[in-house]
Design a protein around this motif. Structure first.
Motif, PDB file in Angstrom:
ATOM      1  N   ARG A 172      23.039   9.088 -20.680  1.00 63.09           N
ATOM      2  CA  ARG A 172      22.116   8.462 -21.955  1.00 63.09           C
ATOM      3  C   ARG A 172      20.480   8.670 -21.271  1.00 63.09           C
ATOM      4  NH1 ARG A 172      25.470   2.996 -22.715  1.00 63.09           N
ATOM      5  NH2 ARG A 172      27.564   3.895 -22.969  1.00 63.09           N
ATOM      6  N   GLY A 173      19.621   8.159 -22.183  1.00 60.95           N
ATOM      7  CA  GLY A 173      18.276   8.166 -22.081  1.00 60.95           C
ATOM      8  C   GLY A 173      17.867   9.075 -21.001  1.00 60.95           C
ATOM      9  N   GLY A 174      17.311  10.090 -20.965  1.00 61.53           N
ATOM     10  CA  GLY A 174      16.773  10.830 -19.975  1.00 61.53           C
ATOM     11  C   GLY A 174      17.860  11.501 -18.918  1.00 61.53           C
ATOM     12  N   GLY A 175      18.913  11.667 -19.613  1.00 65.26           N
ATOM     13  CA  GLY A 175      20.097  12.398 -19.028  1.00 65.26           C
ATOM     14  C   GLY A 175      20.734  11.735 -17.786  1.00 65.26           C
ATOM     15  N   LEU A 176      20.743  10.272 -17.957  1.00 65.78           N
ATOM     16  CA  LEU A 176      21.424   9.567 -16.797  1.00 65.78           C
ATOM     17  C   LEU A 176      22.660   8.843 -17.260  1.00 65.78           C
ATOM     18  CD1 LEU A 176      17.887   7.832 -15.797  1.00 65.78           C
ATOM     19  CD2 LEU A 176      19.088   9.627 -14.465  1.00 65.78           C
ATOM     20  N   THR A 177      23.352   8.498 -16.561  1.00 61.18           N
ATOM     21  CA  THR A 177      24.723   7.841 -16.744  1.00 61.18           C
ATOM     22  C   THR A 177      24.527   6.384 -16.619  1.00 61.18           C
ATOM     23  OG1 THR A 177      25.607   7.663 -14.384  1.00 61.18           O
ATOM     24  CG2 THR A 177      26.222   9.837 -15.548  1.00 61.18           C
ATOM     25  N   THR A 178      25.470   5.626 -17.190  1.00 62.73           N
ATOM     26  CA  THR A 178      25.265   4.147 -17.174  1.00 62.73           C
ATOM     27  C   THR A 178      25.159   3.475 -15.720  1.00 62.73           C
ATOM     28  OG1 THR A 178      27.516   4.113 -17.485  1.00 62.73           O
ATOM     29  CG2 THR A 178      26.371   3.583 -19.307  1.00 62.73           C
ATOM     30  N   ALA A 179      25.784   4.310 -14.937  1.00 59.40           N
ATOM     31  CA  ALA A 179      25.765   3.697 -13.397  1.00 59.40           C
ATOM     32  C   ALA A 179      24.673   4.145 -12.898  1.00 59.40           C
ATOM     33  CB  ALA A 179      26.892   4.446 -12.741  1.00 59.40           C
ATOM     34  N   GLN A 180      23.783   5.203 -13.180  1.00 59.98           N
ATOM     35  CA  GLN A 180      22.653   5.496 -12.791  1.00 59.98           C
ATOM     36  C   GLN A 180      21.617   4.441 -13.376  1.00 59.98           C
ATOM     37  OE1 GLN A 180      22.822   9.858 -13.697  1.00 59.98           O
ATOM     38  NE2 GLN A 180      22.897  10.442 -11.651  1.00 59.98           N
ATOM     39  N   LEU A 181      21.608   4.405 -14.583  1.00 60.40           N
ATOM     40  CA  LEU A 181      20.762   3.529 -15.327  1.00 60.40           C
ATOM     41  C   LEU A 181      20.850   2.137 -14.641  1.00 60.40           C
ATOM     42  CD1 LEU A 181      21.238   4.367 -18.877  1.00 60.40           C
ATOM     43  CD2 LEU A 181      19.038   4.593 -17.777  1.00 60.40           C
ATOM     44  N   LYS A 183      17.054   0.336 -20.793  1.00 61.11           N
ATOM     45  CA  LYS A 183      17.524   1.312 -21.793  1.00 61.11           C
ATOM     46  C   LYS A 183      16.401   1.082 -22.912  1.00 61.11           C
ATOM     47  CE  LYS A 183      21.378   2.978 -24.423  1.00 61.11           C
ATOM     48  NZ  LYS A 183      20.732   3.347 -25.410  1.00 61.11           N
ATOM     49  N   ALA A 184      16.114  -0.251 -23.120  1.00 64.76           N
ATOM     50  CA  ALA A 184      15.320  -0.557 -24.352  1.00 64.76           C
ATOM     51  C   ALA A 184      13.898   0.015 -24.156  1.00 64.76           C
ATOM     52  CB  ALA A 184      15.190  -1.946 -24.476  1.00 64.76           C
ATOM     53  N   ALA A 185      13.516   0.096 -22.910  1.00 68.78           N
ATOM     54  CA  ALA A 185      12.141   0.759 -22.912  1.00 68.78           C
ATOM     55  C   ALA A 185      12.140   2.293 -22.779  1.00 68.78           C
ATOM     56  CB  ALA A 185      11.755   0.475 -21.209  1.00 68.78           C
ATOM     57  N   MET A 186      13.251   2.844 -22.200  1.00 68.04           N
ATOM     58  CA  MET A 186      13.647   4.271 -22.586  1.00 68.04           C
ATOM     59  C   MET A 186      13.624   4.721 -23.879  1.00 68.04           C
ATOM     60  SD  MET A 186      16.040   5.023 -19.000  1.00 68.04           S
ATOM     61  CE  MET A 186      15.592   6.914 -19.463  1.00 68.04           C
ATOM     62  N   ASP A 187      14.446   3.870 -24.760  1.00 73.84           N
ATOM     63  CA  ASP A 187      14.524   4.216 -26.129  1.00 73.84           C
ATOM     64  C   ASP A 187      13.246   4.159 -26.936  1.00 73.84           C
ATOM     65  OD1 ASP A 187      17.138   4.735 -25.806  1.00 73.84           O
ATOM     66  OD2 ASP A 187      17.714   2.660 -26.511  1.00 73.84           O
ATOM     67  N   GLU A 188      12.361   3.112 -26.436  1.00 77.76           N
ATOM     68  CA  GLU A 188      10.892   2.819 -27.128  1.00 77.76           C
ATOM     69  C   GLU A 188       9.891   4.168 -26.502  1.00 77.76           C
ATOM     70  OE1 GLU A 188       7.246  -0.124 -26.370  1.00 77.76           O
ATOM     71  OE2 GLU A 188       9.129  -0.788 -25.758  1.00 77.76           O
ATOM     72  N   ASN A 189      10.339   4.572 -25.572  1.00 76.80           N
ATOM     73  CA  ASN A 189       9.242   5.702 -25.341  1.00 76.80           C
ATOM     74  C   ASN A 189       9.850   7.263 -25.352  1.00 76.80           C
ATOM     75  OD1 ASN A 189       6.747   4.253 -24.094  1.00 76.80           O
ATOM     76  ND2 ASN A 189       8.664   3.263 -23.173  1.00 76.80           N
ATOM     77  N   ARG A 190      11.227   7.173 -25.955  1.00 76.48           N
ATOM     78  CA  ARG A 190      11.717   8.584 -26.007  1.00 76.48           C
ATOM     79  C   ARG A 190      10.881   9.453 -26.742  1.00 76.48           C
ATOM     80  NH1 ARG A 190      16.702   9.013 -24.841  1.00 76.48           N
ATOM     81  NH2 ARG A 190      17.218   6.887 -25.335  1.00 76.48           N
ATOM     82  N   ALA A 224       4.843  17.134 -15.087  1.00 76.34           N
ATOM     83  CA  ALA A 224       3.695  16.273 -15.989  1.00 76.34           C
ATOM     84  C   ALA A 224       4.598  15.556 -16.947  1.00 76.34           C
ATOM     85  CB  ALA A 224       2.939  17.108 -16.417  1.00 76.34           C
ATOM     86  N   ARG A 225       5.682  15.930 -17.542  1.00 77.94           N
ATOM     87  CA  ARG A 225       6.307  15.175 -18.689  1.00 77.94           C
ATOM     88  C   ARG A 225       6.816  13.975 -17.901  1.00 77.94           C
ATOM     89  NH1 ARG A 225      10.557  18.051 -19.828  1.00 77.94           N
ATOM     90  NH2 ARG A 225       9.966  20.059 -19.005  1.00 77.94           N
ATOM     91  N   HIS A 226       7.322  14.109 -16.523  1.00 81.88           N
ATOM     92  CA  HIS A 226       7.954  13.014 -15.897  1.00 81.88           C
ATOM     93  C   HIS A 226       7.017  12.183 -15.658  1.00 81.88           C
ATOM     94  CE1 HIS A 226      12.170  14.657 -14.760  1.00 81.88           C
ATOM     95  NE2 HIS A 226      12.071  14.893 -16.046  1.00 81.88           N
ATOM     96  N   ALA A 230       6.633   2.363 -17.236  1.00 89.06           N
ATOM     97  CA  ALA A 230       5.976   1.066 -16.489  1.00 89.06           C
ATOM     98  C   ALA A 230       4.741   0.025 -17.283  1.00 89.06           C
ATOM     99  CB  ALA A 230       4.918   1.623 -15.258  1.00 89.06           C
ATOM    100  N   LYS A 231       4.430   0.716 -18.370  1.00 92.69           N
ATOM    101  CA  LYS A 231       3.472   0.033 -19.211  1.00 92.69           C
ATOM    102  C   LYS A 231       4.432  -0.951 -19.847  1.00 92.69           C
ATOM    103  CE  LYS A 231       0.056   0.143 -22.700  1.00 92.69           C
ATOM    104  NZ  LYS A 231      -0.657   1.258 -23.611  1.00 92.69           N
ATOM    105  N   SER A 232       5.697  -0.512 -20.644  1.00 90.29           N
ATOM    106  CA  SER A 232       6.661  -1.120 -21.376  1.00 90.29           C
ATOM    107  C   SER A 232       7.198  -2.300 -20.456  1.00 90.29           C
ATOM    108  CB  SER A 232       7.454  -0.517 -21.911  1.00 90.29           C
ATOM    109  OG  SER A 232       7.224   0.713 -22.848  1.00 90.29           O
TER     110      SER A 232
END
Length: 202
Positions: free
Chosen positions: A46-55, A70-77, A169-171, A179-181
């Motif tokens: 899920r977002g960023g290539g992570l499993t639910t356990a890792q998230l 997850k909401a923050a990752m979706d917002e900044n995808r 750089a992308r990371h 962090a901002k979100s």
């Protein structure tokens, strides 16, 4: 070479050189049974290539919920690129040919004949797959192009370094955006993600 073509070429290097993205080897292996398939689906990247356990682990380290993360990752995808995707193999061959000062067609033929096999499953211990052994590829390029192996290795290493710099750089940009979100420190977000990311096998 334009910035866009350079980024495409360095990204292509990951396929042959073995550099991986944030979640490049974290996908769960699906089972053939119905119940196992359901569990596997829930654990898929899920977002960023992570499993639910890792998230969940990252969220815990940050003191937030998985839903908030997850909401923050979706917002900044990042938006998906429009138009046709370029041929990564061709971009890699072009970049390597330019670095070595040889004909692109010759490099393409050698790369096609010596492309490292992609790992089929992630290591059982949770680490990232080891980088493909480039010894044979370097030797094949050196022999086929009539170039010293040291020069070929230097060119490949340079492409790998460029890819890694772009990757980092992308990371870094992603950590800052999250962090901002989340109203957190970028360093805290980066530390949480990197603590969960699997180490690369040697």
């Amino acid at each position: 070479m334009s910035l866009t073509r350079k980024m495409t070429a360095t990204a292509a290097a990951a396929v042959l050189i073995g550099s991986a993205g944030l979640g490049a080897a974290q996908a769960a292996t699906e089972s053939s049974s119905g119940s196992s398939a359901t569990t596997s689906t829930q654990q898929q990247k899920r977002g960023g290539g992570l499993t639910t356990a890792q998230l969940s682990a990252i969220a815990s380290k940050l003191g937030i919920t998985s839903a908030q993360l997850k909401a923050a990752m979706d917002e900044n995808r990042p938006a998906k690129p429009s138009g046709e995707r370029g041929d990564k193999g061709a971009a890699m061959a072009a970049a390597l040919a330019k670095a070595l000062g040889v004909e692109e067609a010759k490099v393409t033929a050698i790369l096609d004949a010596n492309r490292p096999a992609k790992p089929t499953t992630p290591p059982a211990d949770g680490t990232r797959p080891a980088k493909p052994d480039q010894t044979k590829l370097i030797a094949a390029l050196a022999t086929g192009l009539g170039i010293d192996e040291a020069k070929v290795k230097t060119a490949l290493t340079s492409l790998q370094a460029e890819h890694q710099a772009d990757h980092e750089a992308r990371h870094t940009a992603m950590y800052a955006a999250l962090a901002k979100s989340l109203n957190l420190e970028t360093s805290a977000v980066q530390a949480a993600f990197e603590a969960v990311r699997p180490a690369r096998s040697r």
